[in-house]
Design a protein around this motif. Sequence first.
Motif, PDB file in Angstrom:
ATOM      1  N   PHE A 175      38.892 -18.012  24.610  1.00 29.08           N
ATOM      2  CA  PHE A 175      37.928 -18.209  23.487  1.00 29.08           C
ATOM      3  C   PHE A 175      37.478 -16.851  23.150  1.00 29.08           C
ATOM      4  O   PHE A 175      37.054 -16.219  21.793  1.00 29.08           O
ATOM      5  CB  PHE A 175      36.776 -18.858  23.698  1.00 29.08           C
ATOM      6  CG  PHE A 175      37.002 -20.478  23.733  1.00 29.08           C
ATOM      7  CD1 PHE A 175      37.218 -21.329  22.879  1.00 29.08           C
ATOM      8  CD2 PHE A 175      36.944 -20.995  25.194  1.00 29.08           C
ATOM      9  CE1 PHE A 175      37.504 -22.648  22.981  1.00 29.08           C
ATOM     10  CE2 PHE A 175      37.345 -22.398  25.497  1.00 29.08           C
ATOM     11  CZ  PHE A 175      37.566 -23.208  24.402  1.00 29.08           C
ATOM     12  N   LEU A 176      37.383 -15.947  24.341  1.00 28.77           N
ATOM     13  CA  LEU A 176      37.011 -14.597  24.221  1.00 28.77           C
ATOM     14  C   LEU A 176      37.928 -13.588  23.407  1.00 28.77           C
ATOM     15  O   LEU A 176      37.380 -12.669  22.834  1.00 28.77           O
ATOM     16  CB  LEU A 176      36.504 -14.040  25.402  1.00 28.77           C
ATOM     17  CG  LEU A 176      35.350 -14.670  26.072  1.00 28.77           C
ATOM     18  CD1 LEU A 176      35.120 -14.197  27.356  1.00 28.77           C
ATOM     19  CD2 LEU A 176      34.075 -14.664  25.246  1.00 28.77           C
ATOM     20  N   THR A 177      39.044 -13.637  23.480  1.00 27.44           N
ATOM     21  CA  THR A 177      40.333 -12.994  22.859  1.00 27.44           C
ATOM     22  C   THR A 177      40.949 -13.680  21.564  1.00 27.44           C
ATOM     23  O   THR A 177      41.513 -13.050  21.139  1.00 27.44           O
ATOM     24  CB  THR A 177      41.416 -12.803  23.866  1.00 27.44           C
ATOM     25  OG1 THR A 177      41.854 -13.954  24.666  1.00 27.44           O
ATOM     26  CG2 THR A 177      40.703 -11.923  25.220  1.00 27.44           C
ATOM     27  N   ASP A 178      40.846 -14.904  21.469  1.00 25.66           N
ATOM     28  CA  ASP A 178      41.335 -15.675  20.390  1.00 25.66           C
ATOM     29  C   ASP A 178      40.997 -15.275  19.112  1.00 25.66           C
ATOM     30  O   ASP A 178      39.744 -15.598  19.093  1.00 25.66           O
ATOM     31  CB  ASP A 178      41.466 -17.024  20.581  1.00 25.66           C
ATOM     32  CG  ASP A 178      42.381 -17.749  19.663  1.00 25.66           C
ATOM     33  OD1 ASP A 178      42.968 -17.248  18.989  1.00 25.66           O
ATOM     34  OD2 ASP A 178      42.562 -19.161  19.822  1.00 25.66           O
ATOM     35  N   PRO A 179      41.686 -14.816  18.148  1.00 26.70           N
ATOM     36  CA  PRO A 179      41.099 -14.281  16.766  1.00 26.70           C
ATOM     37  C   PRO A 179      40.392 -15.574  16.051  1.00 26.70           C
ATOM     38  O   PRO A 179      39.389 -15.465  15.399  1.00 26.70           O
ATOM     39  CB  PRO A 179      42.136 -13.656  16.107  1.00 26.70           C
ATOM     40  CG  PRO A 179      43.190 -13.055  17.507  1.00 26.70           C
ATOM     41  CD  PRO A 179      43.009 -14.023  18.202  1.00 26.70           C
ATOM     42  N   ILE A 259      28.803  -7.256  16.841  1.00 24.16           N
ATOM     43  CA  ILE A 259      30.106  -7.205  16.518  1.00 24.16           C
ATOM     44  C   ILE A 259      30.803  -6.485  17.750  1.00 24.16           C
ATOM     45  O   ILE A 259      31.949  -6.655  18.006  1.00 24.16           O
ATOM     46  CB  ILE A 259      30.573  -6.719  15.232  1.00 24.16           C
ATOM     47  CG1 ILE A 259      29.596  -7.620  14.217  1.00 24.16           C
ATOM     48  CG2 ILE A 259      31.884  -6.771  14.996  1.00 24.16           C
ATOM     49  CD1 ILE A 259      30.188  -9.356  14.099  1.00 24.16           C
ATOM     50  N   TYR A 260      30.326  -5.317  17.863  1.00 31.66           N
ATOM     51  CA  TYR A 260      30.976  -4.170  18.880  1.00 31.66           C
ATOM     52  C   TYR A 260      31.067  -4.830  20.244  1.00 31.66           C
ATOM     53  O   TYR A 260      32.023  -4.678  20.992  1.00 31.66           O
ATOM     54  CB  TYR A 260      29.904  -2.894  18.917  1.00 31.66           C
ATOM     55  CG  TYR A 260      30.623  -1.871  19.931  1.00 31.66           C
ATOM     56  CD1 TYR A 260      31.779  -1.132  19.703  1.00 31.66           C
ATOM     57  CD2 TYR A 260      30.054  -1.765  20.915  1.00 31.66           C
ATOM     58  CE1 TYR A 260      32.188  -0.145  20.544  1.00 31.66           C
ATOM     59  CE2 TYR A 260      30.304  -0.618  22.073  1.00 31.66           C
ATOM     60  CZ  TYR A 260      31.409  -0.062  21.658  1.00 31.66           C
ATOM     61  OH  TYR A 260      32.108   0.923  22.573  1.00 31.66           O
ATOM     62  N   ASN A 267      41.111  -9.220  19.650  1.00 27.74           N
ATOM     63  CA  ASN A 267      40.643 -10.031  18.198  1.00 27.74           C
ATOM     64  C   ASN A 267      40.386  -9.001  17.156  1.00 27.74           C
ATOM     65  O   ASN A 267      39.374  -9.355  16.283  1.00 27.74           O
ATOM     66  CB  ASN A 267      39.398 -10.832  18.790  1.00 27.74           C
ATOM     67  CG  ASN A 267      38.167 -10.134  19.251  1.00 27.74           C
ATOM     68  OD1 ASN A 267      38.121  -8.787  19.188  1.00 27.74           O
ATOM     69  ND2 ASN A 267      37.463 -10.881  20.053  1.00 27.74           N
ATOM     70  N   ARG A 268      40.601  -7.733  17.323  1.00 26.47           N
ATOM     71  CA  ARG A 268      40.358  -6.701  16.389  1.00 26.47           C
ATOM     72  C   ARG A 268      40.680  -6.931  15.083  1.00 26.47           C
ATOM     73  O   ARG A 268      40.230  -6.431  14.108  1.00 26.47           O
ATOM     74  CB  ARG A 268      40.650  -5.230  17.012  1.00 26.47           C
ATOM     75  CG  ARG A 268      40.027  -4.128  16.188  1.00 26.47           C
ATOM     76  CD  ARG A 268      39.760  -2.808  17.015  1.00 26.47           C
ATOM     77  NE  ARG A 268      38.893  -3.206  18.174  1.00 26.47           N
ATOM     78  CZ  ARG A 268      38.636  -2.410  19.180  1.00 26.47           C
ATOM     79  NH1 ARG A 268      39.272  -1.498  19.384  1.00 26.47           N
ATOM     80  NH2 ARG A 268      37.712  -2.851  19.860  1.00 26.47           N
ATOM     81  N   ASP A 272      37.100  -6.021  13.169  1.00 28.03           N
ATOM     82  CA  ASP A 272      36.424  -4.908  12.334  1.00 28.03           C
ATOM     83  C   ASP A 272      35.948  -5.014  11.417  1.00 28.03           C
ATOM     84  O   ASP A 272      36.456  -5.885  10.376  1.00 28.03           O
ATOM     85  CB  ASP A 272      37.873  -4.134  12.135  1.00 28.03           C
ATOM     86  CG  ASP A 272      38.264  -3.573  13.588  1.00 28.03           C
ATOM     87  OD1 ASP A 272      37.652  -3.213  14.402  1.00 28.03           O
ATOM     88  OD2 ASP A 272      39.658  -3.012  13.449  1.00 28.03           O
ATOM     89  N   VAL A 273      34.655  -4.764  11.080  1.00 29.82           N
ATOM     90  CA  VAL A 273      33.721  -4.614   9.958  1.00 29.82           C
ATOM     91  C   VAL A 273      33.378  -3.400   9.807  1.00 29.82           C
ATOM     92  O   VAL A 273      33.650  -2.297  10.231  1.00 29.82           O
ATOM     93  CB  VAL A 273      32.663  -5.609  10.168  1.00 29.82           C
ATOM     94  CG1 VAL A 273      32.982  -7.146  10.334  1.00 29.82           C
ATOM     95  CG2 VAL A 273      31.824  -5.242  11.083  1.00 29.82           C
TER      96      VAL A 273
END
Length: 322
Positions: A175-179, A259-260, A267-268, A272-273
């Motif tokens: 869950f932590l890396t899946d976009p 977000i950071y 997942n960037r 990215d915002v």
Amino acid sequence: MSTETVPTETTATKPGETAPRKRGVWARLFQLRWLYLLLIPGVAYFAIFRYAPMYGAVIAFKDYVPFLGINDSAWIGFEHFEEFFTNPDFARLLRNTLILALLNLLIAFPVPIILAMLLNEVRISIVKRTVQTLIYIPHFLSWTIVASLTYLLFAIDVGPLFHLINNALGTQVDFLTDPAWFRPIIVLQELWKNSGWGTIIYLAALATVNQDHYEAAIIDGAGRLRRAWHITLPAISSTIVVLLILQIGQILNTGFEQIYLMSNSLNRSVADVFDTYVYFVGITQGAYSYSTAVGLFKAVVGIVLIVGANLVAKRINQTGIF
């Protein structure tokens, strides 16, 4: 039929007396001197930390060099804005920012209203205060702590929610890396941290509702849902509209810290915002003028959205912010 005239009192002065003078501005200021002294810290705060830094926004139109300073840096006009709008990253940043903002607006914004209405129906005082305290506490935790808790709960192999959800769904998702899971986690964090705190304003508005209205509705046979729809919601509608206008004005400000802390190299593409982009470009790459142009663009869009939302609120006979 004769009419009688009622004598009016006159303020004519006696011979040798002068007409009373109106008190001057300085006299009124001196009379209210303690109130103005109390006003000084607030005015100083906004003047120093809000208005004075606005002068630095001029570097968005300059090729700013720190060694030359703001005044001596070359003026280049709208080149940074043109570069930003033609940058291939602009469409991706705008899409990611708007999706997160709309999710928060559609999901996170109504939750404090619902919580406040539910708490308003609780008649046992100790239960109401206990629930309020429990849902207020997460607001006082920093985003660093919230992100750390999220990593502990969803970490591979050791995260309890990682095993619970994957076992229930029969999958093996990180869950932590899946976009695909980045935005749901961000919204859930926002709900957990700020929903309880957001109920304060609505509960204050509900405290002003005349209880006779509820009693009359009960006599007429109205249930809880009908009382909430016809009495509670109309009573706080002006508060909802004002907070909604302010929320719309912040639509491009998704929050940098949250977000950071939750973004990574995997997942960037969805993380990215504008807020994180300003940090990476302005701080890590030293493009101060370019990042200032991005921030100024956000500010202008926010002002336009606030003014537009306020006009719409006025058109539908609702209370605006000005």
